[in-house]
Design a protein around this motif. Structure first.
Motif, PDB file in Angstrom:
ATOM      1  N   ARG A  13     -20.408   4.498  13.097  1.00  0.00           N
ATOM      2  CA  ARG A  13     -19.198   4.847  12.357  1.00  0.00           C
ATOM      3  C   ARG A  13     -19.487   5.831  11.237  1.00  0.00           C
ATOM      4  O   ARG A  13     -18.618   6.607  10.839  1.00  0.00           O
ATOM      5  CB  ARG A  13     -18.534   3.579  11.813  1.00  0.00           C
ATOM      6  N   GLU A  14     -20.705   5.811  10.700  1.00  0.00           N
ATOM      7  CA  GLU A  14     -21.074   6.790   9.682  1.00  0.00           C
ATOM      8  C   GLU A  14     -21.213   8.172  10.304  1.00  0.00           C
ATOM      9  O   GLU A  14     -20.852   9.188   9.702  1.00  0.00           O
ATOM     10  CB  GLU A  14     -22.350   6.367   8.970  1.00  0.00           C
ATOM     11  N   LEU A  30     -24.468   9.805  21.393  1.00  0.00           N
ATOM     12  CA  LEU A  30     -24.002  11.177  21.576  1.00  0.00           C
ATOM     13  C   LEU A  30     -24.597  12.104  20.526  1.00  0.00           C
ATOM     14  O   LEU A  30     -25.049  13.214  20.844  1.00  0.00           O
ATOM     15  CB  LEU A  30     -22.476  11.216  21.525  1.00  0.00           C
ATOM     16  N   ALA A  31     -24.620  11.682  19.282  1.00  0.00           N
ATOM     17  CA  ALA A  31     -25.215  12.513  18.234  1.00  0.00           C
ATOM     18  C   ALA A  31     -26.723  12.625  18.417  1.00  0.00           C
ATOM     19  O   ALA A  31     -27.312  13.673  18.136  1.00  0.00           O
ATOM     20  CB  ALA A  31     -24.895  11.946  16.859  1.00  0.00           C
ATOM     21  N   LEU A  32     -27.364  11.566  18.882  1.00  0.00           N
ATOM     22  CA  LEU A  32     -28.801  11.632  19.142  1.00  0.00           C
ATOM     23  C   LEU A  32     -29.106  12.720  20.164  1.00  0.00           C
ATOM     24  O   LEU A  32     -30.112  13.427  20.060  1.00  0.00           O
ATOM     25  CB  LEU A  32     -29.294  10.277  19.647  1.00  0.00           C
ATOM     26  N   ILE A  33     -28.220  12.885  21.135  1.00  0.00           N
ATOM     27  CA  ILE A  33     -28.409  13.870  22.199  1.00  0.00           C
ATOM     28  C   ILE A  33     -27.985  15.264  21.750  1.00  0.00           C
ATOM     29  O   ILE A  33     -28.701  16.242  21.983  1.00  0.00           O
ATOM     30  CB  ILE A  33     -27.598  13.449  23.445  1.00  0.00           C
ATOM     31  N   GLU A  34     -26.831  15.361  21.087  1.00  0.00           N
ATOM     32  CA  GLU A  34     -26.234  16.661  20.809  1.00  0.00           C
ATOM     33  C   GLU A  34     -26.418  17.165  19.384  1.00  0.00           C
ATOM     34  O   GLU A  34     -26.379  18.380  19.153  1.00  0.00           O
ATOM     35  CB  GLU A  34     -24.727  16.614  21.102  1.00  0.00           C
ATOM     36  N   ALA A  35     -26.605  16.270  18.428  1.00  0.00           N
ATOM     37  CA  ALA A  35     -26.676  16.684  17.016  1.00  0.00           C
ATOM     38  C   ALA A  35     -27.657  15.813  16.253  1.00  0.00           C
ATOM     39  O   ALA A  35     -27.274  15.082  15.330  1.00  0.00           O
ATOM     40  CB  ALA A  35     -25.292  16.621  16.384  1.00  0.00           C
ATOM     41  N   PRO A  36     -28.939  15.838  16.612  1.00  0.00           N
ATOM     42  CA  PRO A  36     -29.909  14.945  15.967  1.00  0.00           C
ATOM     43  C   PRO A  36     -30.001  15.127  14.461  1.00  0.00           C
ATOM     44  O   PRO A  36     -30.343  14.185  13.742  1.00  0.00           O
ATOM     45  CB  PRO A  36     -31.230  15.290  16.664  1.00  0.00           C
ATOM     46  N   GLU A  37     -29.659  16.315  13.977  1.00  0.00           N
ATOM     47  CA  GLU A  37     -29.703  16.523  12.520  1.00  0.00           C
ATOM     48  C   GLU A  37     -28.698  15.628  11.809  1.00  0.00           C
ATOM     49  O   GLU A  37     -28.918  15.219  10.668  1.00  0.00           O
ATOM     50  CB  GLU A  37     -29.451  17.994  12.180  1.00  0.00           C
ATOM     51  N   ALA A  38     -27.606  15.292  12.476  1.00  0.00           N
ATOM     52  CA  ALA A  38     -26.615  14.395  11.876  1.00  0.00           C
ATOM     53  C   ALA A  38     -27.170  12.984  11.749  1.00  0.00           C
ATOM     54  O   ALA A  38     -26.885  12.279  10.768  1.00  0.00           O
ATOM     55  CB  ALA A  38     -25.336  14.393  12.712  1.00  0.00           C
ATOM     56  N   VAL A  39     -27.949  12.566  12.718  1.00  0.00           N
ATOM     57  CA  VAL A  39     -28.587  11.251  12.652  1.00  0.00           C
ATOM     58  C   VAL A  39     -29.560  11.203  11.481  1.00  0.00           C
ATOM     59  O   VAL A  39     -29.595  10.232  10.714  1.00  0.00           O
ATOM     60  CB  VAL A  39     -29.312  10.934  13.970  1.00  0.00           C
ATOM     61  N   GLY A 286     -19.004   0.189  10.169  1.00  0.00           N
ATOM     62  CA  GLY A 286     -18.015   0.413   9.137  1.00  0.00           C
ATOM     63  C   GLY A 286     -18.496   0.178   7.719  1.00  0.00           C
ATOM     64  O   GLY A 286     -17.756   0.432   6.765  1.00  0.00           O
ATOM     65  N   ILE A 287     -19.698  -0.299   7.571  1.00  0.00           N
ATOM     66  CA  ILE A 287     -20.303  -0.488   6.237  1.00  0.00           C
ATOM     67  C   ILE A 287     -21.242   0.685   5.996  1.00  0.00           C
ATOM     68  O   ILE A 287     -22.221   0.877   6.721  1.00  0.00           O
ATOM     69  CB  ILE A 287     -21.058  -1.828   6.163  1.00  0.00           C
ATOM     70  N   GLY A 288     -20.919   1.493   4.988  1.00  0.00           N
ATOM     71  CA  GLY A 288     -21.613   2.758   4.801  1.00  0.00           C
ATOM     72  C   GLY A 288     -22.535   2.806   3.602  1.00  0.00           C
ATOM     73  O   GLY A 288     -22.782   1.795   2.921  1.00  0.00           O
ATOM     74  N   PRO A 289     -23.069   3.998   3.297  1.00  0.00           N
ATOM     75  CA  PRO A 289     -24.013   4.153   2.181  1.00  0.00           C
ATOM     76  C   PRO A 289     -23.463   3.687   0.841  1.00  0.00           C
ATOM     77  O   PRO A 289     -24.205   3.164   0.004  1.00  0.00           O
ATOM     78  CB  PRO A 289     -24.292   5.661   2.172  1.00  0.00           C
TER      79      PRO A 289
END
Length: 300
Positions: A13-14, A30-39, A286-289
């Motif tokens: 969710r983050e 999906l982000a791990l595959i397409e946008a690892p910088e977001a992870v 749903g619990i974020g930084p």
């Protein structure tokens, strides 16, 4: 009260909140595959918030989320990527005290003990363990719905030497039944404690369930641990999914997030868990930084 170990919060969710690629069925993969910088950015945000443990983004690396063909072809490679990225963020932030937990997910779907197949579980678990193994400080088998799921993980990691944490999801309940905490399989919290002690797990946690059911689970887990004379840390990281009797299954939709669990109100729950005997606290979906930062400041 001894200062607790603080976990990170939810990854999927983050990622969605940050604008990273995110949808079902791929979820956080999906982000791990397409946008690892977001992870990596999410990992860094949790470290900055005060987390002492970050969890690899390997939760969705199962056939349900990424498909049988991609799993067979890429599961180990993607698990290795998830582990490398978490380790790299720890190094880049200079947070040498932060540990990396290798997330081992429910293999056949969240909240679905009825789909568990013991004869196929080890096959699905093996590439995740192999891919993560070179990068993690401890193993976190999470969102387990039944003790049978935990046993497969414990058997595979027997002799590994690194701490094993087993985290179970609980049946969500209304206020009248919140003190009747049980696993989603219908097994008792005491059954989970017994298995954790038998397997030599270092910690028993409860995650991806609503805050309302967690305190009773902690109380019962602490009592059973003490009765058995075992050494076992107890932990909690709840989700922020709505309290609806007919909520959609976790694997089918992207659930809304409650608006009554801002950081300060979530912190009230955390304080209850700590008073009940929890020694590990953090957050799930749903619990974020900002929630983790509130916990860290309160526990400083």
């Amino acid at each position: 009260m001894k200062q607790p170990l603080i976990l990170d919060g939810g990854m999927g969710r983050e990622l969605a909140r940050s604008g990273a690629p995110f949808r079902q069925p791929e979820w956080s993969a999906l982000a791990l595959i397409e946008a690892p910088e977001a992870v990596q950015a999410v990992h860094a945000s949790y470290i900055a918030a005060g987390a002492g443990v970050i969890t690899t983004n390997s939760y969705a690396l199962v056939p349900f989320h990424i498909g049988e063909e991609r799993f067979a072809r890429e599961a180990k490679v993607l698990a290795d990527r998830a582990g490398r990225m978490a380790r790299a963020v720890v190094a880049a932030t200079g947070a040498g005290h932060v540990r990396v937990a290798g997330s081992l997910p429910p293999l056949f779907g969240s909240y679905r003990p009825d789909l568990f197949r013991s004869d196929d579980a080890a096959r699905l678990l093996a590439p995740l363990v192999d891919g993560l193994s070179g990068h993690v400080d401890l193993w976190l088998a999470e969102t387990l719905s039944a003790t049978a799921e935990a046993r497969v993980v414990a058997d595979m990691l027997a002799g590994d030497g690194r701490p094993l944490w087993l985290s179970f999801t609980l049946e969500d309940a209304d206020d009248d039944a919140a003190d009747l905490a049980q696993l989603r399989s219908g097994e008792r919290v005491e059954d989970a404690v017994a298995l954790a002690l038998e397997c030599g797990a270092r910690a028993l946690l409860f995650n991806c369930s609503q805050p309302e059911v967690m305190e009773a689970a902690v109380i019962r887990a602490v009592a059973e641990r003490d009765r058995a004379g075992g050494k076992l840390l107890i932990g909690v990281y709840a989700n922020a999914f709505p309290r609806e009797p007919e909520a959609a299954p976790a694997n089918e939709t992207i659930s809304p997030i409650r608006d009554d669990l801002d950081p300060q109100r979530y912190l009230l729950w955390v304080r209850n868990w700590l008073r009940a005997g929890a020694g590990i606290v953090g957050g799930c979906c749903g619990i974020g930084p900002e929630h983790i930062a509130a916990i860290a400041a309160d526990c400083a």
